[in-house]
Design an enzyme around this catalytic site. Sequence first.
Site, PDB file in Angstrom:
ATOM      1  N   GLU A   5       9.783 -18.179 -24.232  1.00  0.00           N
ATOM      2  CA  GLU A   5      10.724 -18.616 -25.275  1.00  0.00           C
ATOM      3  C   GLU A   5      12.171 -18.378 -24.843  1.00  0.00           C
ATOM      4  O   GLU A   5      13.054 -19.195 -25.131  1.00  0.00           O
ATOM      5  CB  GLU A   5      10.422 -17.921 -26.607  1.00  0.00           C
ATOM      6  CG  GLU A   5       8.991 -18.105 -27.129  1.00  0.00           C
ATOM      7  CD  GLU A   5       8.481 -19.536 -27.135  1.00  0.00           C
ATOM      8  OE1 GLU A   5       9.289 -20.474 -27.258  1.00  0.00           O
ATOM      9  OE2 GLU A   5       7.256 -19.727 -27.010  1.00  0.00           O
ATOM     10  N   TYR A  63       2.654 -28.398 -20.160  1.00  0.00           N
ATOM     11  CA  TYR A  63       2.981 -27.069 -19.647  1.00  0.00           C
ATOM     12  C   TYR A  63       2.457 -26.884 -18.226  1.00  0.00           C
ATOM     13  O   TYR A  63       3.212 -26.578 -17.300  1.00  0.00           O
ATOM     14  CB  TYR A  63       2.349 -25.983 -20.531  1.00  0.00           C
ATOM     15  CG  TYR A  63       2.826 -25.936 -21.958  1.00  0.00           C
ATOM     16  CD1 TYR A  63       3.678 -24.925 -22.385  1.00  0.00           C
ATOM     17  CD2 TYR A  63       2.405 -26.873 -22.903  1.00  0.00           C
ATOM     18  CE1 TYR A  63       4.104 -24.847 -23.700  1.00  0.00           C
ATOM     19  CE2 TYR A  63       2.829 -26.808 -24.217  1.00  0.00           C
ATOM     20  CZ  TYR A  63       3.680 -25.792 -24.611  1.00  0.00           C
ATOM     21  OH  TYR A  63       4.107 -25.733 -25.912  1.00  0.00           O
TER      22      TYR A  63
END
Length: 611
Positions: free
Chosen positions: A297, A384
């Site tokens: 993040e 991803y």
Amino acid sequence: MPEVEDTCFLTSPITVCRTKHLHLRCSVDFSSRALTGIAALTIQSQEDNLRSLVLDTKALTIEKVVINGQEVKYALGERQSYKGSPMEISLPIALSKNQEVVIEISFETSPKSSALQWLTPEQTSGKEHPYLFSQCQAIHCRAVLPCQDTPSVKLTYTAEVSVPKELVALMSAVRDGETPDPEDPSRKIYKFNQKVPIPCYLIALVVGALESRKIGPRTLVWSEKEQVEKSAYEFSETESMLKIAEDLGGPYVWGQYDLLVLPPSFPYGGMENPCLTFVTPTLLAGDKSLSNVIAHEISHSWTGNLVTNKTWDHFWLNEGHTVYLERHICGRLFGEKFRHFHALGGWGELQNTIKTFGETHPFTKLVVDLTDVDPDVAYSSVPYEKGFALLFHLEQLLGGPEVFLGFLKAYVERFSYKSITTDDWKNFLYSHFKDKVDILNQVDWNAWLYSPGLPPVKPNYDMTLTNACIALSQRWITAKEEDLNTFNATDLKDLSTHQVNEFLAQVLQQAPLPLGHVKRMQEVYNFNAVNNSEIRFRWLRLCIQSKWEEAIPLALKMATEQGRMKFTRPLFKDLAAFDKSHDQAIRTYQAHKASMHPVTAMLVGKDLKVD
């Protein structure tokens, strides 16, 4: 490739107009489960003679639209399933190119807004106060307020949010003070300011009985008081991760980097809301072993939030680069072998996802075509891990980590504050490595970017930390019944938490094991007692796939006690595939559906084919 078109939104395209700023004034009403307020959008015309424009809305009630103090005409179009309804606004005077107008829209959200989850006090840790959180990515901001709900548009925002005074409101912005609500002494107004232009999927709001602890010079961790100490301990490495990220990506431009630990129904591992990362409480393992999600993040502060995919077809640009940065942060903290270990684990995850979809499924392409596809339905590990694998492969082709990190920093600098496509990325890659074009031309770009299935090339991985996991998993997979007594607790003594998790991931790839093997595994390793969510998740999947009836209540409990989709969806699918738990899985889903996050409820329903 032609100029890309965002097929997920109904609003006027960026060639017509662009939102520059939002000022939001709203009130949070827990009894009616609604946000009510005014969204004042500053919109700049991109063409001459602009007489009307269209915004995205979804399940919103519009009271009126005001420009320069005058009410103006607007029309809400037909609802188009997950895309919501277009809202056409007539402008009182035509705008010329670059001229700006402020449009004030009075709106109210639906109690069933797909962007919001309203929790009763019983669903919180404190059990005393209700709780609200938003999740706008990918295309749910339109279910909070009228907007150009596309990542191709970036805007700054300010907000004033009125909430019951015993609660705290936070947003994806810098906190800008609080005052009593002049209209209601039982309420308080919290103010926010986001000076960095962001796509509207990064607008976020949370309201609850929140407390904070300072864990770094620019970081508070927020949660209900029951989790706050545990969270402060778990995420104590945040500042060292931020410093490494700045070294890799350039200056951190957002000012504050706070963390919010949400209630268990939060559907993702984390959400990179600027200034306030949202994370799942399933990261609270007690030993900091799941902190790679924080590294992920943090990395989005550069890749995703500064450099943004122009449409959701190019989502891999956000996620592939972010996983690449995340693994470099963990590599700096725990060593290069650890980076390779996680990279190889990611390749395994990619294999699993492609096996689940099927190797010709269009969602296994790196660049997807989301025409008439809800991005929530297409969401998977592909952007991803296939994205990371491409970047890792390029790193190995072009001269190693330092060389490729140089490219990454230049890429962030070049495209900061912009929204880009895969072609923009590729053209910049070619210009940055102009002396290595021969090498780049050896890459099968069509296979990597536009073909389904596994990538055409598997990168090289250092196997040091993975070998022990493979060896132990092979012992179990090949063991005969008479070999089971050769296993004992010391098998795990030299393995880290990460390696135990990888051992289970390896076994799961070969599952199911004979039931006797799984029972013996519980006898010697006592996995039922492990609270680490990643280990518990893989262990329970292994039990259900091996048809161990005693594990059914444990798996149902994990699937419903938390709502992180990474765990909840596969557990429900496995339970539904086992004849002894099929009906119970569907009954449990139906009993819990109303208290689940709206996106989770929708996707689990699809998985179970009951909705």
